[in-house]
Scaffold this motif. Structure first.
Motif, PDB file in Angstrom:
ATOM      1  N   ALA A  58       1.354 -12.833  85.370  1.00 35.35           N
ATOM      2  CA  ALA A  58       1.417 -13.774  86.492  1.00 35.35           C
ATOM      3  C   ALA A  58       1.332 -13.034  87.818  1.00 35.35           C
ATOM      4  O   ALA A  58       0.635 -13.492  88.746  1.00 35.35           O
ATOM      5  N   THR A  59       2.011 -11.906  87.922  1.00 38.42           N
ATOM      6  CA  THR A  59       1.988 -11.141  89.162  1.00 38.42           C
ATOM      7  C   THR A  59       0.565 -10.726  89.516  1.00 38.42           C
ATOM      8  O   THR A  59       0.141 -10.812  90.683  1.00 38.42           O
ATOM      9  N   ALA A  60      -0.196 -10.305  88.502  1.00 37.01           N
ATOM     10  CA  ALA A  60      -1.586  -9.907  88.743  1.00 37.01           C
ATOM     11  C   ALA A  60      -2.470 -11.113  89.044  1.00 37.01           C
ATOM     12  O   ALA A  60      -3.312 -11.066  89.953  1.00 37.01           O
ATOM     13  N   ARG A  71       6.919 -19.959  98.966  1.00 31.97           N
ATOM     14  CA  ARG A  71       6.733 -18.868  98.004  1.00 31.97           C
ATOM     15  C   ARG A  71       6.431 -19.422  96.616  1.00 31.97           C
ATOM     16  O   ARG A  71       7.243 -20.145  96.040  1.00 31.97           O
ATOM     17  N   ALA A  72       5.260 -19.102  96.089  1.00 30.50           N
ATOM     18  CA  ALA A  72       4.986 -19.377  94.686  1.00 30.50           C
ATOM     19  C   ALA A  72       5.710 -18.308  93.870  1.00 30.50           C
ATOM     20  O   ALA A  72       5.576 -17.104  94.144  1.00 30.50           O
ATOM     21  N   VAL A  73       6.496 -18.728  92.884  1.00 27.23           N
ATOM     22  CA  VAL A  73       7.339 -17.787  92.142  1.00 27.23           C
ATOM     23  C   VAL A  73       7.301 -18.104  90.651  1.00 27.23           C
ATOM     24  O   VAL A  73       6.934 -19.206  90.228  1.00 27.23           O
ATOM     25  N   ALA A  74       7.700 -17.117  89.881  1.00 24.02           N
ATOM     26  CA  ALA A  74       8.021 -17.309  88.465  1.00 24.02           C
ATOM     27  C   ALA A  74       9.518 -17.083  88.329  1.00 24.02           C
ATOM     28  O   ALA A  74      10.081 -16.178  88.956  1.00 24.02           O
ATOM     29  N   ALA A  75      10.172 -17.892  87.525  1.00 21.81           N
ATOM     30  CA  ALA A  75      11.618 -17.788  87.364  1.00 21.81           C
ATOM     31  C   ALA A  75      11.981 -17.905  85.888  1.00 21.81           C
ATOM     32  O   ALA A  75      11.305 -18.601  85.125  1.00 21.81           O
ATOM     33  N   TRP A  76      13.036 -17.201  85.511  1.00 21.00           N
ATOM     34  CA  TRP A  76      13.535 -17.291  84.151  1.00 21.00           C
ATOM     35  C   TRP A  76      15.021 -16.982  84.162  1.00 21.00           C
ATOM     36  O   TRP A  76      15.554 -16.470  85.144  1.00 21.00           O
ATOM     37  N   ASN A  77      15.702 -17.325  83.082  1.00 18.83           N
ATOM     38  CA  ASN A  77      17.134 -17.076  82.997  1.00 18.83           C
ATOM     39  C   ASN A  77      17.386 -15.580  82.908  1.00 18.83           C
ATOM     40  O   ASN A  77      16.779 -14.886  82.083  1.00 18.83           O
ATOM     41  N   GLU A  78      18.279 -15.073  83.747  1.00 15.78           N
ATOM     42  CA  GLU A  78      18.478 -13.624  83.847  1.00 15.78           C
ATOM     43  C   GLU A  78      18.976 -13.009  82.544  1.00 15.78           C
ATOM     44  O   GLU A  78      18.798 -11.819  82.299  1.00 15.78           O
ATOM     45  N   THR A 101      21.099 -19.003  91.257  1.00 19.33           N
ATOM     46  CA  THR A 101      22.235 -18.549  90.463  1.00 19.33           C
ATOM     47  C   THR A 101      21.857 -18.428  88.994  1.00 19.33           C
ATOM     48  O   THR A 101      21.321 -19.365  88.399  1.00 19.33           O
ATOM     49  N   ALA A 102      22.135 -17.258  88.410  1.00 21.10           N
ATOM     50  CA  ALA A 102      21.896 -16.950  86.994  1.00 21.10           C
ATOM     51  C   ALA A 102      20.414 -16.922  86.627  1.00 21.10           C
ATOM     52  O   ALA A 102      20.067 -16.894  85.445  1.00 21.10           O
ATOM     53  N   LEU A 103      19.544 -16.915  87.630  1.00 22.18           N
ATOM     54  CA  LEU A 103      18.110 -16.838  87.380  1.00 22.18           C
ATOM     55  C   LEU A 103      17.547 -15.545  87.949  1.00 22.18           C
ATOM     56  O   LEU A 103      18.101 -14.972  88.886  1.00 22.18           O
ATOM     57  N   THR A 104      16.455 -15.089  87.377  1.00 26.93           N
ATOM     58  CA  THR A 104      15.673 -14.011  87.964  1.00 26.93           C
ATOM     59  C   THR A 104      14.394 -14.628  88.509  1.00 26.93           C
ATOM     60  O   THR A 104      13.739 -15.409  87.814  1.00 26.93           O
ATOM     61  N   VAL A 105      14.064 -14.298  89.745  1.00 32.03           N
ATOM     62  CA  VAL A 105      12.920 -14.915  90.415  1.00 32.03           C
ATOM     63  C   VAL A 105      11.965 -13.829  90.891  1.00 32.03           C
ATOM     64  O   VAL A 105      12.378 -12.878  91.567  1.00 32.03           O
ATOM     65  N   ARG A 106      10.701 -13.954  90.522  1.00 27.99           N
ATOM     66  CA  ARG A 106       9.674 -13.002  90.947  1.00 27.99           C
ATOM     67  C   ARG A 106       8.693 -13.719  91.881  1.00 27.99           C
ATOM     68  O   ARG A 106       8.076 -14.709  91.500  1.00 27.99           O
ATOM     69  N   ALA A 107       8.564 -13.201  93.094  1.00 31.69           N
ATOM     70  CA  ALA A 107       7.611 -13.772  94.048  1.00 31.69           C
ATOM     71  C   ALA A 107       6.192 -13.421  93.615  1.00 31.69           C
ATOM     72  O   ALA A 107       5.896 -12.260  93.293  1.00 31.69           O
TER      73      ALA A 107
END
Length: 283
Positions: free
Chosen positions: A277-279, A256-263, A151-157
């Motif tokens: 990080a994705t690369a 899942r290893a992810v990066a997350a930040w406030n949306e 909730t209220a976060l953006t998550v990138r796998a």
């Protein structure tokens, strides 16, 4: 009034529960309760009405909540403007657990190369907060593992890793090539402290309620296995003491290893961080 105390107050006011607020702030409950009582003494009025099931804001507390949010927003804006004027830029990265992932090492090198003038601050967190302090405003971006409440976060796998059961080397099941969750149904599993994100807890308990000792850190999980024969789970490929083995679980969803930040955070340093990080994690 200190800004830190106001952040504590806002967390309690939004959660309406001291335990959940303490978890969100990544601190224990007693110092949080003391800070709120001192704030009430400074204000000269009660801010919350306490009950066994939680708290509600008083009329004074409602007024202070609006003012506290405005003050904290202003303080954040001041910090950004002053940093920009001084030519100093900072990003705080939350890291779950021991931070030994090789993808993280590659990311650190890539980020230093692209942003040599950036002050990168690292905050290691234990297993009780999979967001690494994002919700409490303690970090700008988190390198962590899903699933958890997004909730209220953006998550990138960034990557998926198969999971195995961590067992003592002398455990009869340790000789198996693979296991299913049902093979571990009569075992004790580690638990996280009360108030931990239930989605996160459920995943590391194989999707069903379990019983076992409460732990906060990776090393506590491993010691629970060594001393008590508790079942632990871990992504495959992590280094473990010689006394422990990891047996793959064939019916466990990958981690899942992810990066997350406030949306709502539009900091360009975060966007660059996510790109790198994705690369880094795909190598």
């Amino acid at each position: 009034m200190e800004l830190r105390t106001l952040r504590y107050f806002v967390a309690v006011a939004e959660e309406l529960h001291f335990g959940r607020a303490a978890t969100r702030l990544h601190m224990s409950q007693p110092p949080l309760s003391r800070a709120i009582k001192q704030l009430e003494a400074d204000v000269g009025a009660l801010l919350f009405t306490r009950s066994p099931v939680g708290v509600t804001l008083t009329a004074v507390g409602t007024v202070l909540l609006d003012e506290a949010r405005a003050l904290l927003d202003h303080a954040d804006n001041v910090r950004v403007r002053v940093s920009a004027a001084a030519g100093v830029a900072t990003i705080t990265v939350g890291i779950l657990g021991d931070g030994a992932d090789p993808g993280m090492t590659r990311l650190a090198a890539a980020y230093r190369r692209r942003h040599p003038g950036i002050d990168i601050r690292i905050r290691h967190t234990d297993l009780t907060d999979p967001t690494c302090g994002l919700r409490a405003g303690l970090v700008d971006v988190a390198l962590t593992r899903a699933p958890f409440d997004e909730t209220a976060l953006t998550v990138r796998a960034l990557r998926t890793d198969p999971v195995g059961a961590v067992l003592r080397a002398d455990d009869p099941l340790a000789r198996r090539d693979r296991l299913r969750l049902v093979d571990l149904s009569d075992r004790r599993w580690f638990q996280f402290p009360q108030g931990t994100d239930p989605i996160w807890q459920s995943y590391w308990n194989g999707g069903r309620p379990r019983a076992g000792p409460a732990v906060r850190a990776v090393q506590e999980c491993l010691q629970a296995v060594l001393w008590n024969g508790t079942v632990g789970l871990a992504p495959l490929g992590h280094d473990l003491p010689a006394e422990l083995v990891v047996v793959p679980l064939v019916d466990m969803a990958p981690s899942r290893a992810v990066a997350a930040w406030n949306e709502s955070d539009t900091n360009p340093l975060i966007r660059s961080f996510i790109e790198l990080a994705t690369a880094a994690y795909r190598h």
